[in-house]
Every structure is written in structure tokens, then in C-alpha cells.
Design an enzyme around this catalytic site. Sequence first.
Site, PDB file in Angstrom:
ATOM      1  N   LYS A 107      59.544  34.357  48.769  1.00 19.18           N
ATOM      2  CA  LYS A 107      58.966  35.385  47.898  1.00 19.18           C
ATOM      3  C   LYS A 107      59.640  35.278  46.551  1.00 19.18           C
ATOM      4  O   LYS A 107      60.871  35.391  46.458  1.00 19.18           O
ATOM      5  CB  LYS A 107      59.198  36.774  48.498  1.00 19.18           C
ATOM      6  CG  LYS A 107      58.650  37.898  47.627  1.00 19.18           C
ATOM      7  CD  LYS A 107      58.707  39.219  48.363  1.00 19.18           C
ATOM      8  CE  LYS A 107      58.339  40.401  47.465  1.00 19.18           C
ATOM      9  NZ  LYS A 107      56.907  40.538  47.244  1.00 19.18           N
TER      10      LYS A 107
ATOM     11  N   ASP B  95      42.163  39.115  43.911  1.00 18.12           N
ATOM     12  CA  ASP B  95      43.230  40.032  44.352  1.00 18.12           C
ATOM     13  C   ASP B  95      44.445  39.977  43.418  1.00 18.12           C
ATOM     14  O   ASP B  95      45.091  40.990  43.186  1.00 18.12           O
ATOM     15  CB  ASP B  95      43.652  39.636  45.776  1.00 18.12           C
ATOM     16  CG  ASP B  95      44.660  40.593  46.380  1.00 18.12           C
ATOM     17  OD1 ASP B  95      44.400  41.816  46.340  1.00 18.12           O
ATOM     18  OD2 ASP B  95      45.710  40.133  46.885  1.00 18.12           O
TER      19      ASP B  95
ATOM     20  N   LYS C 210      56.360  47.635  37.045  1.00 23.91           N
ATOM     21  CA  LYS C 210      57.618  47.004  37.467  1.00 23.91           C
ATOM     22  C   LYS C 210      58.583  46.974  36.283  1.00 23.91           C
ATOM     23  O   LYS C 210      58.191  46.649  35.159  1.00 23.91           O
ATOM     24  CB  LYS C 210      57.365  45.576  37.969  1.00 23.91           C
ATOM     25  CG  LYS C 210      56.641  45.548  39.326  1.00 23.91           C
ATOM     26  CD  LYS C 210      56.470  44.131  39.814  1.00 23.91           C
ATOM     27  CE  LYS C 210      55.572  44.076  41.045  1.00 23.91           C
ATOM     28  NZ  LYS C 210      56.213  44.333  42.311  1.00 23.91           N
TER      29      LYS C 210
ATOM     30  N   HIS D 157      46.958  41.065  38.134  1.00 22.60           N
ATOM     31  CA  HIS D 157      48.405  40.952  37.928  1.00 22.60           C
ATOM     32  C   HIS D 157      48.800  39.758  37.052  1.00 22.60           C
ATOM     33  O   HIS D 157      49.574  39.904  36.105  1.00 22.60           O
ATOM     34  CB  HIS D 157      49.138  40.813  39.268  1.00 22.60           C
ATOM     35  CG  HIS D 157      48.856  41.924  40.242  1.00 22.60           C
ATOM     36  ND1 HIS D 157      48.617  43.216  39.860  1.00 22.60           N
ATOM     37  CD2 HIS D 157      48.792  41.943  41.603  1.00 22.60           C
ATOM     38  CE1 HIS D 157      48.405  43.964  40.926  1.00 22.60           C
ATOM     39  NE2 HIS D 157      48.505  43.219  42.001  1.00 22.60           N
TER      40      HIS D 157
ATOM     41  N   LYS E  27      42.960  48.580  41.579  1.00 24.89           N
ATOM     42  CA  LYS E  27      42.334  47.273  41.418  1.00 24.89           C
ATOM     43  C   LYS E  27      41.977  46.731  42.808  1.00 24.89           C
ATOM     44  O   LYS E  27      42.575  47.155  43.780  1.00 24.89           O
ATOM     45  CB  LYS E  27      43.264  46.306  40.666  1.00 24.89           C
ATOM     46  CG  LYS E  27      44.633  46.179  41.345  1.00 24.89           C
ATOM     47  CD  LYS E  27      45.041  44.805  41.689  1.00 24.89           C
ATOM     48  CE  LYS E  27      44.408  44.164  42.856  1.00 24.89           C
ATOM     49  NZ  LYS E  27      45.245  43.846  43.994  1.00 24.89           N
TER      50      LYS E  27
ATOM     51  N   LYS F 199      49.841  33.259  49.131  1.00 20.91           N
ATOM     52  CA  LYS F 199      50.394  33.967  50.288  1.00 20.91           C
ATOM     53  C   LYS F 199      50.965  32.928  51.243  1.00 20.91           C
ATOM     54  O   LYS F 199      50.578  31.769  51.209  1.00 20.91           O
ATOM     55  CB  LYS F 199      49.310  34.779  50.986  1.00 20.91           C
ATOM     56  CG  LYS F 199      48.784  35.907  50.125  1.00 20.91           C
ATOM     57  CD  LYS F 199      48.284  37.054  50.953  1.00 20.91           C
ATOM     58  CE  LYS F 199      47.807  38.210  50.090  1.00 20.91           C
ATOM     59  NZ  LYS F 199      48.892  39.103  49.666  1.00 20.91           N
TER      60      LYS F 199
ATOM     61  N   HIS G 226      49.696  47.693  39.441  1.00 19.98           N
ATOM     62  CA  HIS G 226      51.076  48.136  39.683  1.00 19.98           C
ATOM     63  C   HIS G 226      52.105  47.174  39.096  1.00 19.98           C
ATOM     64  O   HIS G 226      53.255  47.540  38.915  1.00 19.98           O
ATOM     65  CB  HIS G 226      51.323  48.434  41.171  1.00 19.98           C
ATOM     66  CG  HIS G 226      51.538  47.212  42.018  1.00 19.98           C
ATOM     67  ND1 HIS G 226      50.513  46.473  42.514  1.00 19.98           N
ATOM     68  CD2 HIS G 226      52.666  46.617  42.470  1.00 19.98           C
ATOM     69  CE1 HIS G 226      50.994  45.471  43.226  1.00 19.98           C
ATOM     70  NE2 HIS G 226      52.313  45.531  43.221  1.00 19.98           N
TER      71      HIS G 226
ATOM     72  N   GLU H 206      54.265  34.858  47.558  1.00 21.30           N
ATOM     73  CA  GLU H 206      54.603  35.806  48.626  1.00 21.30           C
ATOM     74  C   GLU H 206      54.789  35.061  49.935  1.00 21.30           C
ATOM     75  O   GLU H 206      54.141  34.033  50.149  1.00 21.30           O
ATOM     76  CB  GLU H 206      53.468  36.806  48.821  1.00 21.30           C
ATOM     77  CG  GLU H 206      53.110  37.598  47.600  1.00 21.30           C
ATOM     78  CD  GLU H 206      51.970  38.566  47.914  1.00 21.30           C
ATOM     79  OE1 GLU H 206      52.246  39.641  48.446  1.00 21.30           O
ATOM     80  OE2 GLU H 206      50.814  38.213  47.656  1.00 21.30           O
TER      81      GLU H 206
HETATM   82  C1  BG6 Z   1      48.535  43.740  45.591  1.00 26.69           C
HETATM   83  C2  BG6 Z   1      47.688  42.755  46.332  1.00 26.69           C
HETATM   84  O1  BG6 Z   1      47.870  44.182  44.433  1.00 26.69           O
HETATM   85  O2  BG6 Z   1      49.768  43.136  45.233  1.00 26.69           O
HETATM   86  C3  BG6 Z   1      48.422  42.227  47.559  1.00 26.69           C
HETATM   87  O3  BG6 Z   1      46.468  43.370  46.721  1.00 26.69           O
HETATM   88  C4  BG6 Z   1      49.783  41.690  47.186  1.00 26.69           C
HETATM   89  O4  BG6 Z   1      47.658  41.228  48.222  1.00 26.69           O
HETATM   90  C5  BG6 Z   1      50.551  42.703  46.351  1.00 26.69           C
HETATM   91  O5  BG6 Z   1      50.492  41.413  48.384  1.00 26.69           O
HETATM   92  C6  BG6 Z   1      51.822  42.107  45.805  1.00 26.69           C
HETATM   93  O6  BG6 Z   1      52.554  43.116  45.189  1.00 26.69           O
HETATM   94  P1  BG6 Z   1      54.145  43.025  45.095  1.00 26.69           P
HETATM   95  O7  BG6 Z   1      54.523  44.225  44.298  1.00 26.69           O
HETATM   96  O8  BG6 Z   1      54.665  43.038  46.500  1.00 26.69           O
HETATM   97  O9  BG6 Z   1      54.432  41.729  44.416  1.00 26.69           O
END
Ligand code: BG6
Length: 481
Positions: free
Chosen positions: A342, A232, A179, A237, A145, A337, A175, A213
Site C-alpha cells: 500500500k 473509481d 488528506k 482522486h 464520488k 488493487k 476524500h 492498494e
Molecule cells: C475510494 C475507492 O474512493 O478510495 C476505493 O472507492 C479505494 O476503491 C479508496 O479503496 C482508497 O482510499 P484510501 O483513503 O484508503 O486511499
Amino acid sequence: MNTPCDMLVFGGTGDLALHKLLPALYHLHRDGRLAPDMRILAVARNVLTRSAYQALAERRCRAQVARTAFDNDTWASFAARLDYFAMDASQSAEFGRLAKFLDAGSCQRGRIYYLATAPNLFEAIAENLAIARLAGDNTRIVLEKPIGHSLESAQEINAAIGAVFSEAQVFRIDHYLGKETVQNLMALRFANALFEPIWRAGHIDHVQISVNETLGVENRGAYYDHAGAMRDMVQNHLLQLLCLVAMEAPVRFDAEAVRNEKVKILEALKPISGLDVQDKTVRGTYAAGKIGGQEVPAYYFEKQVDNDSDTETFVALQVEVDNWRWAGVPFYLRTGKRMAKKSSEIVIQFKPVPHRLFEVSQANRLVIRLQPEERISLQLMGKNPGKGMRLTPMELDLNLAQVFPQKRRWDAYERLLLDVIEGDSTLFMRRDEVEAAWAWVDPILKGWLEYYQNPRPYPAGTDGPEQAQSLLELQGRSWQD
Ligand code: BG6
């Protein structure tokens, strides 16, 4: 897929490959989950020898893999699988060279093409693979993605990929679906009779989905400045998490049944367009501030970011799922961000009891925490010990790392890479899902442009712009801290 199979990673020197894919493949190798003769070929433009690439991969994997899981012998056997091929993937003539290189090893092997590149290369790579006769039945393609940057570009990419690969051969990765806690959400909802009767409007006041984050854009400024938090994080997500919270129980736990239910939710999202964009969305961009005591620069001063950029690094949204189950229940989505801490979590806020018997009363709340720790906790009211009925909120708390102390926690990419190798697409996005998500996101992006809704600044290390707090406060609610 018939074994043996090989994996080609386009974008092999990029951050995703070195930071996520190779460490995940290393872990799978270490756990004996990869076929002994599976080869991994990194493909990128940089002119590197095989041993230089192996050294680069080793450096990055050492930094990424826990010390206890990294040893020289295992690395040496993993590195033996690892090869490198320098080429410009936008040039079709180069694929002839690649075909020769691959055939020199063997001709009848299955192949997985992992496109860890910018999406504007997806179409060219798929077409060039077809021209070089590298896209037969025994191949799969994995797309990272974001798939495009709008509905139109996503449709173009999907059409170009679909002209070469059948839908069953295409794995669109998100991804977050890999999880553990995200999968646990499905277990919680569909393997426990307890929640189903109250998992609906009438019992649920609202839902919050937050992915916060502390990281900034790191060295991904060039990509991020054209994407922003909406493309993004939200388009993929956060909408995927929303689907898993809101969808009906699938008839079977298989790829088609699960994805059919998710698409229905995406199609039921009430459009946010026109003036609603101003009332129901908040965008922000971090200004300079402090994270963990360290000064960090404003977004505009990050590497490869345009100083006049109006890209958002924070989004908050009020979303409605316009169907029978969820009518009138707001879903609040938030991601940013350089936030104070986090944490990724889903909060199901139930309604208060209909008739109040006790002085203190607080509505139940179920919190599904994805990060930093994997936890499911249910907030209940209970009685303080001693005389009288003095009530207090208390928690039933399930920490998944403590429930399975002996189990190593898999990274999302490990699980998903193994699914690709085994051909299971349940946790991957189908073409219509990606397009339905863009169809809902596009009008918001357009609205921001039409109404000049520039991002609101928020100091790095805080909870985002004030307007994100007001989004809930105006409705008598607040973000769960
Ligand atoms: C990614 C984004 O898909 O996911 C990033 O492109 C982001 O910008 C990341 O930091 C966050 O993934 P996770 O698994 O660390 O929450």
C-alpha cells in the site's frame, strides 16, 4: 448554516457510512466539534429499530476507532445523537413519512443530506426531497464520488441536483482532498518561495502519481464491477492530485479561486483517444496471488463479480498537461488493487544538473507520500565523508507524524464533514470540475471498448502488469519503488 443542524445519511447501513462516516462523526463528537444538539439520522431500506442500528454502529465504530479513543461514556453520548429511519429512497411517497418524522423533532433546523448511496439514486433523492419540501435554503447536500459513470450521466445528475439546490449548497466529496499531505502539497507549493521557480518544464523531467492498494474489492464487488479503477480512482482522486501538482497559484485560498485553477488544468489535459489509447494507457486485472503471505483469489472469483468481467483493477496512464508551464512534461498516473504494497505518493523528478562535475550524479527528486505514512522527502546529492569527492544520494526527510507527535492524525472524512457543517467548499469538487474530468476520461473508456483493450492479468501482490513498466521504460524512465 444556522445552527442547530442535523445530518441525514442516505445509505446509512452501507460500508461508507459504517466504516468511514460514523467513525469520523464519533471523533468529531469526542473532540467537542459538533453542536451539542446536532442529530444524525441514518436512512436505509433495512427494517431496523433505533437501538438495533445503534448496536450495529457501535460494533463497526469499535472496530474502526483506536482503542484509546473509544470509551463507553463517549459512545453513549454519541449514540444519543444517532437515530434510524427505514425507507426506500427511490419512492417519492416515502419522503412524506420522512418529512413528518423530521418535523416531529423540530421544524426550523438546518439539514445536511449526505448521499452515501449509488449515484443512480442521486437524482431521485434530490427530486423527492424537493417534492416533500425538505430542500429549503437552510439545507446542504453532499454527494459521494463517482458522480455518474460518464460525462453524460454526470451532467444529468448535476442538472437534477442543480434544479433543487444552488451550487453553494452542493458538496461533491473527494476524500483525497481531505488528506493532510494533500493539503500540505498546497502549503509546500504556495507558502515556500523555494520551489516555484523550478516547478515547471525546463526543470522537471516528469511527475509520477501512484495510488497502490493491497486491498481487493472486499464486499463492494457489485459496485466495483460496473466502475473499475478508471471510474473509481482515476476520474476523481488521481486527477485531483494531478490538479494540485500542476495548477497555478490561486489568487486567494478560497473555494472559487482554488477551483478555478483546478478546472484550468483539467481543461488543459491533452485528450487520449483513438490509437493513443493503446500507447498511453495500460489496464490490468489481478489474477490469484499472495498478499502478505496469504493466498488471495483472482478478481473474477471475488464476491458479486461477474466471472466474465472485463473490468480493470489497475490503470497506468501517460498524461500531458498542454499548457505553457508543463509543455512536454509527462505525468505518469498509476493505481491498482491487490498490489505488492500500500503506498500513495507523488514523485517530482527533476532534471539532472546541466554539467556533470562528479563521477556519481543523480537528479533531485521530491517525494510527497500520502500513505501509509505522511512524509515529504527531497533526494539530494551529498559527499561521502573522507578524502576525495565521492558523492552519494541522500535524503532530507520530513515525517509529519514526528513533527507533530502530540497531534492525532485526522481521517480525511473528519476534516471534510466539518467543512460541510461550516459551509466551506474549498476542498470539494465544483460541477464544472467533475464534468471536465469526465470529458477527459470518456474517450479513454471508449477507446478501450473500440480497440478491445482487455485488461492484462497481473498476479495479486505484484506491481501490476509488465506493460505498465514498459510505459516508462520505453522512455528511459522507471516507476519509483
Ligand atoms: C475510494 C475507492 O474512493 O478510495 C476505493 O472507492 C479505494 O476503491 C479508496 O479503496 C482508497 O482510499 P484510501 O483513503 O484508503 O486511499
